[in-house]
Design a protein around this motif. Structure first.
Motif, PDB file in Angstrom:
ATOM      1  N   PHE A  77       0.844  -1.190   0.000  1.00 41.53           N
ATOM      2  CA  PHE A  77       0.000   0.000   0.000  1.00 41.53           C
ATOM      3  C   PHE A  77       0.882   1.244   0.000  1.00 41.53           C
ATOM      4  CE2 PHE A  77      -2.630  -3.310   1.809  1.00 41.53           C
ATOM      5  CZ  PHE A  77      -3.889  -3.074   1.272  1.00 41.53           C
ATOM      6  N   LEU A  78       0.708   2.080  -1.019  1.00 42.11           N
ATOM      7  CA  LEU A  78       1.465   3.317  -1.102  1.00 42.11           C
ATOM      8  C   LEU A  78       0.628   4.469  -0.555  1.00 42.11           C
ATOM      9  CD1 LEU A  78       3.013   3.019  -4.688  1.00 42.11           C
ATOM     10  CD2 LEU A  78       3.948   2.234  -2.513  1.00 42.11           C
ATOM     11  N   VAL A  79       1.210   5.211   0.378  1.00 41.78           N
ATOM     12  CA  VAL A  79       0.523   6.363   0.961  1.00 41.78           C
ATOM     13  C   VAL A  79       1.363   7.608   0.711  1.00 41.78           C
ATOM     14  CG1 VAL A  79      -0.566   4.935   2.736  1.00 41.78           C
ATOM     15  CG2 VAL A  79       1.595   6.100   3.251  1.00 41.78           C
ATOM     16  N   GLY A  80       0.720   8.763   0.814  1.00 38.87           N
ATOM     17  CA  GLY A  80       1.431  10.016   0.584  1.00 38.87           C
ATOM     18  C   GLY A  80       0.467  11.089   0.140  1.00 38.87           C
ATOM     19  N   MET A  81       0.954  12.322   0.123  1.00 42.97           N
ATOM     20  CA  MET A  81       0.128  13.453  -0.262  1.00 42.97           C
ATOM     21  C   MET A  81      -0.314  13.342  -1.718  1.00 42.97           C
ATOM     22  SD  MET A  81      -0.136  15.669   2.334  1.00 42.97           S
ATOM     23  CE  MET A  81      -0.157  17.365   1.783  1.00 42.97           C
ATOM     24  N   MET A  82      -1.364  14.074  -2.058  1.00 50.25           N
ATOM     25  CA  MET A  82      -1.801  14.138  -3.455  1.00 50.25           C
ATOM     26  C   MET A  82      -0.657  14.632  -4.331  1.00 50.25           C
ATOM     27  SD  MET A  82      -4.132  17.615  -3.301  1.00 50.25           S
ATOM     28  CE  MET A  82      -4.952  17.233  -1.758  1.00 50.25           C
ATOM     29  N   SER A 122      -0.398  18.790   5.392  1.00 50.81           N
ATOM     30  CA  SER A 122       0.809  18.125   5.885  1.00 50.81           C
ATOM     31  C   SER A 122       0.881  18.168   7.405  1.00 50.81           C
ATOM     32  CB  SER A 122       2.053  18.789   5.283  1.00 50.81           C
ATOM     33  OG  SER A 122       3.225  18.171   5.746  1.00 50.81           O
ATOM     34  N   GLU A 123       0.498  19.299   7.971  1.00 51.73           N
ATOM     35  CA  GLU A 123       0.487  19.413   9.434  1.00 51.73           C
ATOM     36  C   GLU A 123      -0.545  18.473  10.055  1.00 51.73           C
ATOM     37  OE1 GLU A 123      -0.151  23.478  10.448  1.00 51.73           O
ATOM     38  OE2 GLU A 123       1.740  24.181   9.561  1.00 51.73           O
ATOM     39  N   ASP A 174       1.891  13.055  11.074  1.00 54.07           N
ATOM     40  CA  ASP A 174       2.079  11.947  12.021  1.00 54.07           C
ATOM     41  C   ASP A 174       1.459  10.662  11.498  1.00 54.07           C
ATOM     42  OD1 ASP A 174       3.384  13.663  13.724  1.00 54.07           O
ATOM     43  OD2 ASP A 174       1.623  14.086  14.963  1.00 54.07           O
ATOM     44  N   ALA A 175       0.351  10.794  10.768  1.00 50.06           N
ATOM     45  CA  ALA A 175      -0.313   9.607  10.228  1.00 50.06           C
ATOM     46  C   ALA A 175       0.542   8.939   9.155  1.00 50.06           C
ATOM     47  CB  ALA A 175      -1.685   9.987   9.660  1.00 50.06           C
ATOM     48  N   TYR A 176       1.136   9.740   8.263  1.00 50.33           N
ATOM     49  CA  TYR A 176       2.005   9.169   7.231  1.00 50.33           C
ATOM     50  C   TYR A 176       3.192   8.438   7.861  1.00 50.33           C
ATOM     51  CZ  TYR A 176      -0.422  11.896   3.624  1.00 50.33           C
ATOM     52  OH  TYR A 176      -1.361  12.408   2.773  1.00 50.33           O
ATOM     53  N   ALA A 177       3.655   8.945   8.990  1.00 57.51           N
ATOM     54  CA  ALA A 177       4.823   8.352   9.656  1.00 57.51           C
ATOM     55  C   ALA A 177       4.547   6.957  10.196  1.00 57.51           C
ATOM     56  CB  ALA A 177       5.295   9.267  10.786  1.00 57.51           C
TER      57      ALA A 177
END
Length: 301
Positions: A105-110, A241-242, A246-249
């Motif tokens: 599963f790849l996660v990250g900002m748009m 991002s703020e 923490d969720a992405y981490a």
């Protein structure tokens, strides 16, 4: 000199190579006008010929240098592409035994490249690729996430997104590109942690440039922001991002594009190829799985 130029426009013609006998190069020939003496060598003819020859040689040299530079650049790009493809294949062979057919599963900002990188990883790993946003669109019968947000609500989209991730997590051998906001619901992490999660961490400025280049119409969380595309993208991305940092981490592996660019000597992450990012992802996955395997051995003993 000006007189010579004026005369050359009116009285010069081009001599091409001779067809028969000895081959000669083309040159300028001055017609016998304006009382030019046959017996005396024409100063005008000499000046024009010298200038023409000098200009031709200069242009020819520039063309040769330009061609050489272009060929060198193309050759370097080709070799880089070949090298990256070989490294990618080798690294995938190292990682596959550790995967145990678990989903990725790849996660990250748009705009972080989850779909592009995900397709590369799925191909090299022999997995199938899915985009969770596309699955939601298909499930609810709408053509875009923006439409779902507008005609229904973000909460409606998030509910269907969780359902899609739940179903995907029960399968094997998949690479899944998730939506940028999938990380905000703890239940989604519960589903994604059945596989391996990878965070594509891209500098906000680079994300804003990417999004501004293609427009914000397809980005429902950005489209209504005021200002020019780059500014409104950067401001909104900073806020997101703020909220989500923490969720992405929580991801098992983090792929930092700024780190990759520094290693390769690039000042900007835009110089990175998707293949280079995919290679780094496999390196990080292998590192995580190796540690995970070591922990399993320690627990066993």
């Amino acid at each position: 000199m000006e007189a010579a130029s004026a005369m050359s426009y009116q009285s010069c013609s081009w001599n091409g190579p001779e067809r028969g006998g000895r081959r000669t190069g083309g040159g300028l020939r001055i017609q016998r006008r304006f009382g030019v003496d046959r017996k005396r060598p024409s100063i005008i003819n000499l000046q024009v010929s010298q200038a023409g020859t000098s200009s031709y040689r200069s242009e020819s040299l520039q063309m040769k240098v330009s061609c050489c530079c272009n060929r060198k650049e193309e050759s370097e790009k080709f070799l880089t592409g070949v090298d990256e493809a070989l490294i990618l294949k080798k690294k995938s062979e190292d990682v596959i035994p550790y995967m145990n057919e678990r989903c990725l599963f790849l996660v990250g900002m748009m705009g972080s490249g989850k779909t592009t990188v995900g397709k590369i990883l799925s191909e090299v790993l022999g997995y199938s690729f899915f985009d969770s946003d596309k699955l939601v669109e298909k499930a609810v019968g709408m053509y875009s996430v923006a439409q779902i947000f507008k005609e229904r609500s973000e909460a409606f989209f998030r509910d269907n997104e969780s359902n899609a991730l739940r179903d995907l997590s029960l399968m094997r051998r998949l690479v899944v590109a998730t939506g940028g906001g999938a990380v905000i619901r703890p239940i989604n992490w519960r589903y994604m942690k059945r596989g391996i999660t990878v965070w594509l961490d891209v500098p906000l400025e680079a994300l804003a440039r990417r999004i501004a280049a293609v427009g914000t119409e397809s980005r429902p969380l950005l489209h209504n922001e005021p200002g020019d595309p780059y500014t409104k993208a950067l401001i909104r991305l900073s806020t997101l991002s703020e909220e989500r940092g923490d969720a992405y981490a929580n991801a098992d592996a983090r792929v930092c594009l700024q780190h990759i660019a520094s290693k390769q000597g690039h000042g900007d992450v835009s110089a990175l190829t998707p293949t280079a990012i995919a290679i780094e992802a496999l390196i990080k996955i292998e590192s995580f799985l190796s540690k995970d395997k070591a922990v399993e051995r320690l627990t066993y003993f």
